[in-house]
Design a protein around this motif. Structure first.
Motif, short mmCIF file in Angstrom:
data_model
loop_
_atom_site.label_atom_id
_atom_site.label_comp_id
_atom_site.label_asym_id
_atom_site.label_seq_id
_atom_site.Cartn_x
_atom_site.Cartn_y
_atom_site.Cartn_z
N ALA A 18 0.85 -1.21 0.00
CA ALA A 18 0.00 0.00 0.00
C ALA A 18 0.88 1.25 0.00
O ALA A 18 0.65 2.19 -0.77
N CYS A 19 1.91 1.27 0.84
CA CYS A 19 2.77 2.46 0.92
C CYS A 19 3.46 2.71 -0.42
O CYS A 19 3.57 3.86 -0.87
N SER A 20 3.93 1.65 -1.05
CA SER A 20 4.62 1.80 -2.33
C SER A 20 3.65 2.36 -3.38
O SER A 20 3.98 3.29 -4.13
N THR A 21 2.44 1.79 -3.41
CA THR A 21 1.45 2.24 -4.39
C THR A 21 1.09 3.71 -4.17
O THR A 21 1.03 4.50 -5.11
N ILE A 22 0.86 4.07 -2.91
CA ILE A 22 0.45 5.46 -2.63
C ILE A 22 1.60 6.42 -2.89
O ILE A 22 1.40 7.53 -3.40
N ASP A 23 2.82 6.03 -2.55
CA ASP A 23 3.95 6.93 -2.81
C ASP A 23 4.11 7.20 -4.31
O ASP A 23 4.48 8.30 -4.71
N SER A 24 3.80 6.18 -5.13
CA SER A 24 3.85 6.41 -6.58
C SER A 24 2.72 7.35 -7.01
O SER A 24 2.95 8.29 -7.78
N ILE A 25 1.51 7.13 -6.48
CA ILE A 25 0.39 8.02 -6.83
C ILE A 25 0.70 9.45 -6.37
O ILE A 25 0.42 10.42 -7.06
N ALA A 26 1.31 9.57 -5.19
CA ALA A 26 1.62 10.89 -4.62
C ALA A 26 2.90 11.48 -5.20
O ALA A 26 3.33 12.56 -4.80
N GLU A 27 3.51 10.77 -6.13
CA GLU A 27 4.76 11.21 -6.76
C GLU A 27 5.82 11.58 -5.71
O GLU A 27 6.47 12.62 -5.77
N GLY A 28 5.91 10.69 -4.69
CA GLY A 28 6.98 10.85 -3.70
C GLY A 28 6.62 11.74 -2.52
O GLY A 28 7.52 12.27 -1.86
N ARG A 29 5.33 11.88 -2.23
CA ARG A 29 4.94 12.76 -1.11
C ARG A 29 4.23 12.01 0.01
O ARG A 29 3.53 12.61 0.82
#
Ligand SMILES: Cc1cc2nc3c(=O)[nH]c(=O)nc-3n(C[C@H](O)[C@H](O)[C@H](O)COP(=O)(O)O)c2cc1C
Length: 272
Positions: A105-116
């Motif tokens: 989940a963290c990896s997926t969200i960090d990609s969606i958030a473009e590193g935020r």
């Protein structure tokens, strides 16, 4: 902040306040915070309806304190998708999330958030929450941190299971990823076992930013070894200085540069 009802009963409440759970109020707040140059928003979480006060859920539900509480993860995704600069930090408990799910989940969200994206690492403190997951109660305080420490190790190994340049997307050789740069972790610890690798591509930060709020000696030891940023309750100048000195000493003991940890104290201003 948390994903709970806004000030619904005040005369200033939005006419649309009954729909607060659609997340739009919180996204609007995030956009206002971003305009005001905030660095990040942190969404707190627990997973239970409390009945400690008077042995009933009345106190919680009538007054909407502690419950209801919506899941911070979908809100974090909404906030990330509707902002461009501000960080968004969500709380997930090492006592309840299986490590693989959390790492993914963290990896997926960090990609969606473009590193935020950031993860507020908590081990939870409520037996009522444990009872929602088939347990009688939580392990005792320091043992929860022993579990969290091994948990932290597994999820980091999962994030490292892909080398940063494993994705090549090379049209000439029709290669999406170089399979030699993606490895199983074969983790077998006291509490967790995970084969790996993660089935998500490396995210811009590679892993989420780590937030922690340990206050006890064991909690501080964990935070000093793991966190990029620590949030602590301000207890006066002397108390805050003692906390800072202690965290810096513990970070050094853990082989870290103390300057790599940002320490933030919670203040609750009263405007008279
Ligand atoms: C600003 C702040 C936010 C916190 N957010 C959460 C949270 O969302 N969920 C949670 O279970 N605990 C949360 N905590 C509790 C901490 O993770 C920690 O358990 C607490 O500060 C006590 O420290 P200790 O665990 O070392 O005893 C928060 C604490 C602080 C100060």
């Amino acid at each position: 902040m948390n994903f709970t009802p806004p000030d619904w009963q005040s005369e200033w409440a939005s006419p649309d306040v009954k729909n607060w759970a659609n997340g739009k109020f919180h996204v609007d707040m995030a956009q206002s915070m971003e305009r005001a140059c905030f660095d990040f928003m942190m969404i707190e979480d627990t997973v239970m309806v409390a009945d400690a006060y008077g042995g009933t859920m009345e106190g919680s539900l009538k007054n909407a304190v502690f419950a209801p509480k919506q899941d911070p993860i979908p809100l974090a995704v909404m906030v990330a998708a509707n902002t461009t600069k501000m960080g968004v930090v969500a709380t997930m408990s090492t006592s309840f999330y299986p490590p693989y799910l959390l790492a993914r989940a963290c990896s997926t969200i960090d990609s969606i958030a473009e590193g935020r994206f950031g993860w507020n690492i908590v081990s939870s403190a409520e037996d009522r929450a444990a009872q929602n997951f088939g347990l009688e109660g939580l392990p005792e305080h320091d043992e929860r941190y022993n579990v969290a420490e091994e948990y932290f190790d597994v999820v980091n190994k999962l994030w490292d299971s892909w080398e940063p340049d494993a994705v090549v997307m090379d049209r000439d050789t029709n290669t999406f990823a170089d399979y030699r740069k993606v490895r199983t972790i074969d983790f077998e610890g006291k509490y967790f076992k995970s084969r790996g690798p993660l089935n998500t591509v490396p995210s811009p930060q590679h892993r989420p930013a780590f937030f922690q709020a340990g206050a006890s000696p064991r909690g501080r030891a964990f935070a000093a070894g793991a966190a990029d940023a620590i949030i602590a309750v301000g207890t006066g100048t002397a108390g805050m200085k003692e906390y800072r000195d202690d965290i810096r000493a513990r970070a050094e003991q853990a082989g870290r540069n103390p300057d790599d940890i940002k320490l933030l104290f919670v203040v609750s201003p009263t405007i008279a």
